[in-house]
Structures are given as C-alpha cells and as structure tokens.
Design a protein around this motif. Structure first.
Motif, short mmCIF file in Angstrom:
data_model
loop_
_atom_site.label_atom_id
_atom_site.label_comp_id
_atom_site.label_asym_id
_atom_site.label_seq_id
_atom_site.Cartn_x
_atom_site.Cartn_y
_atom_site.Cartn_z
N ALA A 29 0.87 -1.19 0.00
CA ALA A 29 0.00 0.00 0.00
C ALA A 29 0.89 1.23 0.00
O ALA A 29 1.89 1.26 0.72
CB ALA A 29 -0.88 -0.02 1.24
N ARG A 30 0.54 2.21 -0.82
CA ARG A 30 1.35 3.42 -0.84
C ARG A 30 1.08 4.24 0.42
O ARG A 30 -0.08 4.33 0.84
CB ARG A 30 1.03 4.25 -2.09
CG ARG A 30 1.53 3.59 -3.36
CD ARG A 30 1.45 4.53 -4.50
NE ARG A 30 0.10 5.06 -4.68
CZ ARG A 30 -0.23 5.90 -5.62
NH1 ARG A 30 0.67 6.31 -6.47
NH2 ARG A 30 -1.47 6.33 -5.73
N ALA A 67 -1.87 6.58 0.28
CA ALA A 67 -3.20 5.95 0.35
C ALA A 67 -3.54 5.62 1.80
O ALA A 67 -4.69 5.80 2.23
CB ALA A 67 -3.21 4.68 -0.49
N VAL A 68 -2.54 5.18 2.55
CA VAL A 68 -2.76 4.84 3.96
C VAL A 68 -3.08 6.10 4.76
O VAL A 68 -4.01 6.13 5.56
CB VAL A 68 -1.52 4.12 4.53
CG1 VAL A 68 -1.67 3.86 6.02
CG2 VAL A 68 -1.29 2.81 3.80
N ARG A 95 -4.35 8.85 3.61
CA ARG A 95 -5.69 9.33 3.22
C ARG A 95 -6.78 8.57 3.97
O ARG A 95 -7.72 9.15 4.50
CB ARG A 95 -5.90 9.15 1.72
CG ARG A 95 -5.61 10.39 0.90
CD ARG A 95 -6.37 10.39 -0.41
NE ARG A 95 -6.31 9.15 -1.14
CZ ARG A 95 -5.37 8.81 -2.02
NH1 ARG A 95 -4.37 9.64 -2.24
NH2 ARG A 95 -5.43 7.67 -2.67
N ALA A 96 -6.60 7.25 4.02
CA ALA A 96 -7.60 6.41 4.71
C ALA A 96 -7.66 6.75 6.19
O ALA A 96 -8.74 6.88 6.77
CB ALA A 96 -7.25 4.93 4.51
N SER A 97 -6.49 6.95 6.78
CA SER A 97 -6.43 7.26 8.20
C SER A 97 -7.10 8.60 8.49
O SER A 97 -7.85 8.74 9.47
CB SER A 97 -4.97 7.28 8.64
OG SER A 97 -4.87 7.46 10.00
N ALA A 147 -9.41 10.05 6.66
CA ALA A 147 -10.86 9.91 6.44
C ALA A 147 -11.52 9.27 7.65
O ALA A 147 -12.63 9.65 8.05
CB ALA A 147 -11.11 9.07 5.19
#
Lengths: 181, 156
Positions: free
Chosen positions: B60-61, B64-65, B67-69, B71
């Motif tokens: 996982a880039r 991206a991690v 961003r998810a965190s 969100a």
C-alpha cells in the motif's frame, strides 16, 4: 481490550493500528480483484470506513482478515455494479489502468531493479488470468487462508472455491510456462 | 508408463497444493515423479508458479494509507458530534414520554369532559384521544424511518 470490543468503541486509534497491520494484505487483495491500483486505493479507504461504521457487527470468533476481505469484496462488487454492468473481470481490464504494480524493495539498488523486473513480469502474468481465479490464488498462496475461510469471503460453496483454485493454478502454470519467469 | 498414471500425477500435483493428499497418494506421487521426467518437469513448473506468486509483492502506498487514516478520523469525529447532538434529543424524548404517561389519566378526563360538553358519543371522543396520543409519534416514526432508509442507501 478485545478486538470486537475495541471495534465497537469506534476508536480511530484502534483503526490506525489495524490499518498499520493489514494495509499491505488488504491492498494486495484489492489489487488482485480490481487489477487496478487507483480503484483499489479508493476501495481501500472505503473498506476502513466500513470497518469503523460496522465495527459492532464483528464477532471475536471470526478471523479479522476474513471479515475485512469480505467487506472489501462487497465494496468492489458494489462499485462494479454502479459502473453499469461492468463485471469483476471488466473492472480489471488492463486497458483501463496500470493493473498490478510492483513494489520497490528496500535492499540494494541492484536488488531493487531485479525485484522490480520480476514483479513486473509476475504482474503481467497475473493480469492474463481472470479476476475470479486470481482472487482465489492470492487468497490461498499469498494470504495462506484455509479453503473454508476463502469460501466465507467469496460467499461461494467449498466446491466452487476448489474448482476455481484448480483452474486458476492451471492457468497460472500455463502463463508461467509461456513467460518463462 | 500409461497415460492414466501421468493424468493421475498431474491431478495429485495440484491437489497436494490445494487441499492436500493422503500419505499413500504422496508416496505414489513421489515414486512416479522419480521415474517420469515429464511429470517431474510439470511439478517444477507448478512449484515455480506458486513460489513466484508467493514472492510477488504489492504494498500500500503511504499516501493511500494516510488518506484512509485521515478519512477515518474525520468520520469518527462526525460520529462523536452526532452522538453528542443526539443526547439532548434522547433526554427530551424520555422526558416527553414520562410526562405523557403521568398525564394520561388527566388527558383522558379532559377528553371525556369535552365529549360531554360537545355532546358527542363516547366512541368519538375516545377516538379523538387515541389520535391525539398516537398521531404525532406515528408521524415522527415515519419521518425517522424514511431518513434511516435514505441514509442507508447513501452509505452503500
């Protein structure tokens, strides 16, 4: 605190710990079924949001990754339905995106190049295999999940899982033979 | 060596990797592979295919991690805010329910008195009482249910 209890609390710190632990496995699974990193990253975020929202549904006796992958799969199917008639296979169309993307290793630059080349070749091989087969191959040989756990994730009978694995393995073997990795 | 043996070996090679085979089958397969070059090559290709798959690495880039965190933190804050906003509503609803229960005998008496004053039949003022009692709650429940259905659809 037990995982089910922690998930019920909806604590973002707990989610951060889970993301840290499962990030690569989830991303790998998502890329295996979507065949596209951009789509996989969108679903990656959505999956964790669902874990936050539906944490109360998780039961301690379940293996967390099985539950996590089930959510992710459900979201991918939902996405493909929203794309009006696109099947899981259509979603992983290599023309649509980059497909499998290899990762850079943290060893020497020479090893990096070798690993990158090998991963790229493997990505090409995997992109030739239908998404349904690729999914079970990844779950079995990368995630080391039991057949029953795989059946839980893909919501299919054990016999279907096995037959997809046999066909997938055969397809993989043929592709490997063809590409001479 | 006959074709059935090669076919059996091919099937067992895959079965060994997928669901496991019995010790007798294992022995038979090993003996066959020791004598048969073609099947032995097939076993090597299968091993190579599985090893390549196991070695295939996708990560996982970090963006991206992150961003998810982010969100998740935003959604968690929203949920906390919604929960806090709901507390006074629940308190008001509980108080309103308690008040309604305690005042029911008096309201009933008022409706009975009004019925006598207006000279309507007992069933008419009793129906009026029921309407007064149930209608607002039914409307609120219908609106809340509709909102829940809409929000569920949006979250899917």
């Amino acid at each position: 605190m037990k995982l089910a209890q922690a998930l019920r609390s909806g604590d973002p710190d707990v989610l951060d710990t889970l993301i840290e632990k499962y990030q690569h496995r989830l991303m790998r699974y998502l890329i295996s079924i979507t065949g596209n990193r951009a789509t996989a990253e969108d679903v990656f975020q959505e999956t964790w949001l669902h874990v936050l929202e539906r944490g109360h549904q998780y039961r301690e006796q379940w293996k967390f990754e099985v539950w996590l992958f089930s959510i992710a799969r459900h979201l991918v199917i939902d996405l493909s339905r929203r794309k009006k008639g696109d099947s899981l296979d259509a979603l992983m169309n290599p023309d649509e995106g980059a497909g499998f993307e290899p990762t850079a290793s943290t060893s020497s630059p020479f090893d990096d190049v070798l690993a990158m080349e090998e991963s790229t070749r493997m990505a090409q091989v995997l992109s030739q295999i239908p998404a349904g087969y690729r999914e079970v191959l990844m779950l079995r040989f990368q995630e080391d999940l039991a057949l029953e756990e795989m059946a839980n994730i893909i919501k299919a009978p054990l016999s279907t899982v096995k037959s997809r694995l046999y066909r997938g393995l055969d397809a993989l073997r043929q592709q490997i033979e063809g590409s001479k990795i | 060596m006959n074709i059935e043996n090669h076919e059996r070996a091919r099937k067992l090679l895959a079965a060994r990797r997928i669901e496991g085979i019995s010790p007798i089958e294992e022995t038979w397969l090993d003996d066959h592979l020791a004598q048969c070059d073609d099947c032995s090559k097939e076993a090597d290709t299968l091993a190579l295919a599985i090893n390549s798959l196991r070695a295939f690495s996708v990560t996982a880039r970090p963006e991206a991690v992150r961003r998810a965190s982010a969100a998740i933190r935003m959604r968690a804050e929203q949920r906390q805010h919604e929960r806090q906003r709901a507390i006074p509503i629940w308190i008001a609803a509980a108080m309103s329910g308690a008040l309604a229960i305690f005042t029911t005998p008096y309201t009933w008496a008022v409706f009975a008195w009004l019925g006598r004053m207006l000279q309507v039949s007992d069933i008419a003022w009793q129906l009026g009482f029921l309407m007064w009692w149930f209608l607002p709650a039914s409307v609120v429940a219908a609106v809340a249910a509709r909102q829940k259905i809409v929000s569920n659809r949006e979250s899917l």
